[in-house]
Design an enzyme around this catalytic site. Structure first.
Site, short mmCIF file in Angstrom:
data_model
loop_
_atom_site.label_atom_id
_atom_site.label_comp_id
_atom_site.label_asym_id
_atom_site.label_seq_id
_atom_site.Cartn_x
_atom_site.Cartn_y
_atom_site.Cartn_z
N ASP A 108 -30.96 25.16 12.86
CA ASP A 108 -31.65 25.80 13.96
C ASP A 108 -31.46 25.10 15.30
O ASP A 108 -31.15 25.72 16.31
CB ASP A 108 -33.14 25.89 13.63
CG ASP A 108 -33.96 26.44 14.77
OD1 ASP A 108 -33.74 27.61 15.12
OD2 ASP A 108 -34.80 25.71 15.30
N ASP A 111 -32.69 19.68 14.45
CA ASP A 111 -33.08 19.35 13.08
C ASP A 111 -32.11 20.01 12.10
O ASP A 111 -31.07 20.54 12.50
CB ASP A 111 -34.52 19.79 12.81
CG ASP A 111 -34.74 21.26 13.14
OD1 ASP A 111 -33.75 22.02 13.17
OD2 ASP A 111 -35.90 21.66 13.35
N TYR A 259 -43.78 26.14 14.05
CA TYR A 259 -42.39 26.11 14.51
C TYR A 259 -41.97 27.43 15.16
O TYR A 259 -41.54 27.44 16.31
CB TYR A 259 -41.48 25.75 13.33
CG TYR A 259 -41.90 24.45 12.68
CD1 TYR A 259 -41.59 23.23 13.26
CD2 TYR A 259 -42.68 24.44 11.52
CE1 TYR A 259 -42.01 22.04 12.71
CE2 TYR A 259 -43.10 23.25 10.95
CZ TYR A 259 -42.77 22.05 11.54
OH TYR A 259 -43.19 20.87 10.99
N GLU A 504 -33.79 19.25 23.48
CA GLU A 504 -33.34 19.78 22.20
C GLU A 504 -32.66 21.13 22.39
O GLU A 504 -33.26 22.06 22.94
CB GLU A 504 -34.50 19.92 21.21
CG GLU A 504 -34.04 20.35 19.82
CD GLU A 504 -35.13 20.24 18.77
OE1 GLU A 504 -34.79 20.23 17.58
OE2 GLU A 504 -36.32 20.16 19.14
#
Length: 532
Positions: A108, A111, A259, A504
């Site tokens: 994704d 991670d 999430y 990220e």
């Protein structure tokens, strides 16, 4: 010429016949010449996008090539024609405990989880980009790369749907994953699977997966008709499952709320039905979005931001193309509701134009659309894609103006807005830094990304790998093509590996920026309708 032939006819029958022969022969020559000219015209028109380098905007073409690489960075499974030197095979046991091959797909973000909901959205956006701007991708030799990346996801999605009313929506446990900092090639922790089914429904994730497969079926329709048919079958089954067993997947699977928490599934049902309409031409799908479900879920009077969670704006623009290009068999009532979708999309686009009477205040001082601090670039990039696409719809159909509360705008104004957002991402910002990793000379060096941050020869496992998260040296491996989260509202960016809020990258951000850059790669775009 007719008068002259008549004169000759009066003089003699022989002369009349001679002129008739001349006319017939001449008409044949003219017809052949016209046919040749038309053939050449259509040949030139067909090849014009790929054969006119003057139309290519180099910086966007270069950025597009770079952005597509992030899908290779994120690949799980046994890699084929691997383009990323520091990546290798990984996730080779994913799905095995259920007798499934879930080894493909994309990790994704920074991670190592495969979240089905945003992954499906990534596939849908890649498909949309290819369908609208495949010619331009092809002109800069990136179409094959985009199609390969898309198929890597759809191969996974097909395997994740082993029966009509079962869809696997996650591989890996985020809690376990976040206790590790490791390369995907070295994973040893358990990677459990999560599914939605009739007892534990997941309407939004099933519908988004249906949208992904329906749109991808259009992408592969001409090049791999068998595969396209398989995708369409899965899409139709998943849509029926999503609609019949309505319920949010975040209720069925509470663990995902931290999430990818969904704010509702009505938008995904409309989004999926719209893509199925485009893929099949079946008016029942159009009626789905224009009758009771449209009234219940369309949110016409309340513009929202297009994202992995909210598909309203995307659906409105996608349905507006039906209004632009026209479609046979549409009833008066359906047409009225389609006009509501188009008006809603126009309202959204008017809000994006900076000097519009209804301009949104959700932007930075430099003009970047800014909605929230987490992953702040998602919304400006998504908005810019919708703007350039709508602009091209207008150009294609010779629609000269967009009316915004008393002020008129041209397609060029929408394109100018889209360019402003793209240029900000690529370095025209107060930080003078590109937020697309690998583009330009100054871009983030401490991207929050496991594989990028750990040397390929590091002998670390799960917990001891955190030394690389905390390291003060730049990432040893460049996550080429990563679009990081983005700036704060005050337009600052802290380049720290521990700053996941800003640093990220995500695969769905990459799909959005690929779509935007594809639309800007040519200086003047004319999209072709992919409607039936």
């Amino acid at each position: 010429m007719e008068g002259k032939v008549s004169a000759e006819d009066r003089k003699s029958k022989k002369g009349w016949i001679w002129w008739l022969l001349v006319l017939v022969f001449g008409a044949s020559v003219v017809a052949a010449g016209v046919l040749t000219i038309l053939k050449q015209f259509h040949h030139n028109k067909r090849d014009s996008v790929s054969d006119r380098p003057a139309d290519i905007v180099k910086k966007y073409a270069d950025a597009l090539e770079i952005a597509l690489n992030f899908f290779d960075v994120q690949k799980s499974g046994m890699l084929v024609n691997n383009k990323i030197a520091w990546r290798g095979d990984s996730g080779l046991h994913d799905g095995r405990e259920e007798g499934l091959d879930l080894t493909k797909g994309l990790y994704d973000a920074g991670d190592l989880i495969k979240f089905g909901y945003p992954m499906a959205f990534t596939a849908t956006m890649l498909s949309w980009a290819i369908l609208e701007y495949g010619d331009q991708m092809n002109a800069v030799k990136q179409l094959g790369h985009a199609q390969d990346s898309l198929k890597w996801i759809t191969d996974f999605l097909i395997n994740a749907h082993p029966s009509t009313n079962v869809l696997y929506v996650q591989v890996g446990d985020p809690e376990l994953d976040h206790k590790c900092w490791e390369r995907p090639e070295n994973m040893t922790e358990q990677r459990p699977l999560m599914q939605v089914n009739t007892s534990f429904p997941g309407t939004e994730v099933a519908a988004e997966t249906a949208a992904a497969m329906a749109s991808a079926s259009l992408v592969f329709k001409k090049t791999n008709s068998t595969y396209a048919g398989l995708l369409l079958l899965h899409a139709q089954q998943l849509f029926t499952f999503a609609d019949t067993y309505r319920g949010s997947y975040t209720v069925s699977i509470p663990q995902v709320q931290k999430y990818y928490n969904s704010t509702g599934y009505g938008d995904e049902l409309l989004w999926a039905a719209t893509w199925l309409y485009h893929a099949t031409g079946d008016l029942s799908y159009l009626r789905y979005v224009t009758e009771e479900n449209g009234k219940a879920f369309a949110n016409w009077g309340n513009p929202t931001w297009f994202s992995w969670d909210d598909k309203h704006a995307g659906t409105q623009v996608l349905l507006s193309r039906v209004g632009f290009f026209g479609m046979k068999g549409i009833s008066g009532e359906e047409n009225i509701d389609l006009q509501l979708y188009q008006k809603a999309s126009e309202h959204i686009l008017c809000g994006l134009l900076p000097d519009s009477p209804t301009a949104t205040s959700s932007r930075t001082e430099s003009g970047l659309i800014w909605v929230e601090k987490w992953n702040s670039l998602q919304h400006p990039v998504a908005s810019a894609f919708l703007a350039v696409l709508f602009s091209d719809y207008m150009i294609t159909t010779r629609t000269e103006t967009l009316y915004c509360s008393g002020k008129l705008y041209k397609p060029a104004d929408l394109r100018e807005f889209a360019i402003s957002q793209a240029d900000y991402v690529l370095g025209n910002n107060p930080m003078k830094m590109s937020y697309l990793v690998g583009y330009g000379s100054d871009y983030p060096q401490f991207v929050h990304h496991r594989g990028s941050s750990i040397p390929i020869d590091a002998n670390t496992g799960c917990a001891d790998g955190f030394i690389w998260l905390d390291s003060v040296t730049p990432n040893p491996n460049v996550a080429i093509g990563a679009l990081v989260g983005g700036p704060f509202l005050n337009e600052t960016y802290i380049d720290s590996r521990n700053n996941s809020m800003q640093g990220e990258p995500t695969t769905y951000n990459s799909a959005l920026v690929v779509a935007l850059l594809s639309g800007l790669t040519a200086s003047s775009s004319v999209v072709q309708s992919f409607l039936h």
